[in-house]
Motif scaffolding. Structure first.
Motif, mmCIF file in Angstrom:
data_model
loop_
_atom_site.group_PDB
_atom_site.id
_atom_site.type_symbol
_atom_site.label_atom_id
_atom_site.label_comp_id
_atom_site.label_asym_id
_atom_site.label_seq_id
_atom_site.Cartn_x
_atom_site.Cartn_y
_atom_site.Cartn_z
ATOM 1 N N SER A 1 0.846 -1.182 0.000
ATOM 2 C CA SER A 1 0.000 0.000 0.000
ATOM 3 C C SER A 1 0.885 1.235 0.000
ATOM 4 O O SER A 1 2.072 1.146 0.320
ATOM 5 C CB SER A 1 -0.931 0.007 1.211
ATOM 6 O OG SER A 1 -0.191 0.008 2.404
ATOM 7 N N GLY A 2 0.289 2.365 -0.366
ATOM 8 C CA GLY A 2 1.000 3.630 -0.256
ATOM 9 C C GLY A 2 1.460 4.254 -1.552
ATOM 10 O O GLY A 2 2.009 5.349 -1.547
ATOM 11 N N GLY A 3 1.242 3.613 -2.675
ATOM 12 C CA GLY A 3 1.639 4.208 -3.938
ATOM 13 C C GLY A 3 0.719 5.361 -4.300
ATOM 14 O O GLY A 3 -0.273 5.635 -3.625
ATOM 15 N N GLY A 4 1.052 6.047 -5.395
ATOM 16 C CA GLY A 4 0.219 7.147 -5.843
ATOM 17 C C GLY A 4 0.950 8.078 -6.761
ATOM 18 O O GLY A 4 2.023 7.761 -7.276
ATOM 19 N N LEU A 5 0.344 9.252 -6.958
ATOM 20 C CA LEU A 5 0.899 10.286 -7.831
ATOM 21 C C LEU A 5 1.461 11.411 -6.976
ATOM 22 O O LEU A 5 0.794 11.900 -6.055
ATOM 23 C CB LEU A 5 -0.201 10.822 -8.753
ATOM 24 C CG LEU A 5 0.144 12.027 -9.633
ATOM 25 C CD1 LEU A 5 1.237 11.669 -10.622
ATOM 26 C CD2 LEU A 5 -1.099 12.526 -10.351
ATOM 27 N N VAL A 6 2.672 11.830 -7.285
ATOM 28 C CA VAL A 6 3.319 12.890 -6.518
ATOM 29 C C VAL A 6 4.156 13.737 -7.461
ATOM 30 O O VAL A 6 4.628 13.244 -8.492
ATOM 31 C CB VAL A 6 4.177 12.283 -5.387
ATOM 32 C CG1 VAL A 6 5.319 11.468 -5.942
ATOM 33 C CG2 VAL A 6 4.673 13.350 -4.426
ATOM 34 N N GLN A 7 4.330 14.996 -7.122
ATOM 35 C CA GLN A 7 5.189 15.859 -7.928
ATOM 36 C C GLN A 7 6.652 15.613 -7.605
ATOM 37 O O GLN A 7 6.991 15.146 -6.504
ATOM 38 C CB GLN A 7 4.844 17.320 -7.672
ATOM 39 C CG GLN A 7 3.510 17.756 -8.247
ATOM 40 C CD GLN A 7 3.309 19.249 -8.139
ATOM 41 O OE1 GLN A 7 3.825 19.882 -7.221
ATOM 42 N NE2 GLN A 7 2.545 19.810 -9.071
ATOM 43 N N ALA A 8 7.495 15.941 -8.551
ATOM 44 C CA ALA A 8 8.938 15.810 -8.325
ATOM 45 C C ALA A 8 9.342 16.592 -7.079
ATOM 46 O O ALA A 8 8.866 17.706 -6.850
ATOM 47 C CB ALA A 8 9.700 16.315 -9.540
#
Length: 121
Positions: free
Chosen positions: A7-14
């Motif tokens: 768990s814990g994945g996702g979309l993030v900015q650089a």
């Protein structure tokens, strides 16, 4: 049956951060080392980080100083703290555990289903 659930994945900015978790459950007699791998589109799966029962760690050169692997032995859980993320960290991240199940007398590797990490520029 023995499962590894991430768990814990996702979309993030650089430049951002994410924390991945992987919990092992089921017929576990003992867990040896645990690790994280990743696979980007069109590339081979590669080792990101590994940790032994005693806490010794190993990292890919590309993540040293940015990622931290840790483990709760009692909970059969490992974590990957990812800081200063870069677009090239985008991949599916898989947890791996070297386990002796209660129904076997030898160690074998088990894999999670994978969690997507996407870093936008």
């Amino acid at each position: 049956q023995l499962l590894l659930v991430e768990s814990g994945g996702g979309l993030v900015q650089a430049g951002g951060s994410l924390r991945l978790s992987c919990a092992a459950s089921g017929s576990i007699a003992s867990i040896n080392f645990m690790s994280w791998y990743r696979q980007a589109p069109g590339k081979q799966r590669e080792l990101v980080a590994a940790i032994t029962t005693g806490g010794s760690t190993n990292y890919a050169d590309s993540v040293k100083g940015r990622f931290t692997i840790s483990r709760d032995v009692r909970k059969n859980t490992e974590y990957l703290e990812m800081n200063n993320l870069k677009p090239e960290d985008t991949a599916i991240y898989y947890c791996n555990a070297n386990v002796m199940p209660t129904y076997l007398t030898y160690w074998r590797d088990y894999w999670g289903q994978g969690t997507q990490v996407t870093v936008s520029s």
